[in-house]
Design a protein around this motif. Sequence first.
Motif, short mmCIF file in Angstrom:
data_model
loop_
_atom_site.label_atom_id
_atom_site.label_comp_id
_atom_site.label_asym_id
_atom_site.label_seq_id
_atom_site.Cartn_x
_atom_site.Cartn_y
_atom_site.Cartn_z
N SER A 458 2.72 -10.42 6.94
CA SER A 458 1.95 -9.25 6.53
C SER A 458 1.20 -9.46 5.23
O SER A 458 0.14 -8.86 5.01
CB SER A 458 2.87 -8.03 6.41
OG SER A 458 3.89 -8.28 5.46
N SER A 491 4.80 -6.00 18.20
CA SER A 491 3.50 -5.85 17.54
C SER A 491 2.39 -6.31 18.49
O SER A 491 2.61 -7.09 19.40
CB SER A 491 3.46 -6.68 16.25
OG SER A 491 4.49 -6.29 15.38
N SER A 495 -3.19 -7.13 15.45
CA SER A 495 -2.70 -6.81 14.10
C SER A 495 -2.62 -8.06 13.23
O SER A 495 -2.57 -7.97 12.01
CB SER A 495 -1.32 -6.14 14.18
OG SER A 495 -1.37 -4.97 14.96
#
Length: 565
Positions: A458, A491, A495
């Motif tokens: 992330s 996910s 993304s």
Amino acid sequence: MNATPPAAPPAGPSGTSATPPPSASPAPAAPPTPSWEDLVTTALLGTDRRPLAQDPDGRAAPVALLDAAAVATVRRRAGLRPARAARRPERAPEDPRPALPPAAARRLALLLADRSGGPSGGRRGSSPDLMELLPQWLAAANAHGYAAPPQALPALLDAARGRTDLRPAALAFAGPRALWLARLNADWRFALRAVPGGGTALPDPDDAEAVRRLWQEGLFAERVALLGVLRARTPALARELLVSTWPTERAEDRLMFLDSLRAGLCGEDEPFLEQALGDRSRNVRATAAELLSALPDSALAARMAVRAAACVALDRMGNSPVIAVEAPLECDSGMERDGVVAKPPAGRGERSWWLGQLVEAAPLATWTERLGGRGAPEIVALPVADGWQGELHAAWCRAAVRQGDTAWSRALLGSPSAPEAGGPGAVSLAERAKLLAALGPDERAEWVAGFIATHGLSEAFQLLGGCAVPWQPSLGRAVVDALNIARDAGSYPWSFSGVMGLAERCLDPAEALRLEALLAVPDEREDAAPGAGYWAEAFQRLVTTLRLRAEMAGELGAAPPVPSR
């Protein structure tokens, strides 16, 4: 009395009267010819709103307008004088580099033909994005020293025109003929601006007279280019030229010239930079102070060390030593002359703003002496009293980046598995990325791999961008494993599209075999993670791209270089 009749007019030679008959009525005057501007205005407004003069032939207004425009066009063309023939362009310069292997030339044509940049939206499909592979192909071709095929130059320049990130590699590959074409086509003038001096031939640095003449009389771009060349070969001469005209230069030019001293900055530049601290331009003063602070032995660095050391001390009163901070109470004229900006940005306190500038400009060696002979890891590990740790460590980060200090960068980064992965000193991803740049490629890749293994992807995109390509095996494995974990967690692949795009360009192509297991689409159960099919598609694109990169590398090195003709 009878009136005498009027005398008859004298007879003409043939016995007819010599008096001319009554003249016929004059023909109606032709309507004035409308000017070209009137015709254009009527066409724009419409003949209903701005009619032409009455047409004697009774034609409809739009037809009369078009006929009048045709007549005016012929009249304008007929009134032009033939122009003088332009001078024929000079021959294109020769490119002595070897020609591309045929397979690589065909690959380049395919890459340049795919100008779409990939499909829009989140889902990209399983086909490689060829346009994103062009930068890597150009880098490899330049590493081999190949020349661009002449027929590919227009498409190559068009691609570089649309993408500024391509320009350095594209122009290096295009070679001297790109500049020749850029002088003939205004759409490619960016190539001239991208080359020092606009492509103008610079004099030999050993020709002192020509060098001084260009410096005195040349265009700004030529002078900047000349200064850069001299700085690389004869720094003293470059500095001498700069000093000779410094008082008469414009402020914005002085700033650009001063920035050229970053290359090869050394102690001999200090007297000139000290003089620039008194410049009338604030930006020039700030740049001079920044350059001087990058010289640990400069007088400015020593002055900043004294000021910073007065604000930071070791408090041994408690059970364990603590760093105590007392920020400056004012920003005096001496501090301002040395580059300290007095007014803080919105939201920053004055004292913390001044402290940060003093610490980042002080030599890092100051703190070993000031804080009991400790090295960087021990200093960074010390607690800081009264909430000043963030401000102090952030300033040390900036100092480590400015001074290129590997030991301090490593200490401030800390362990990649530390909580929040910020280490004791890195306060943002941007700071961490800058600190990583001071480490060697191997150590940098290992640190980022550890960061990803602990914290996932992330926050890793900015850190990955600073790693050497192709990624080392440990870093590649960490990225792929993290992507696989993201898939299992439910996910969606878009993304992580940024990281996936980096992986396509930066993973070692040898990793394609290890990724085969990720291509299968699992059976969809009721409780299955959403988007499993999309992930298989994304991994298929990754594997296909890696194989394509391997083919590209083989094509560039498949044949021995053939000299171009």
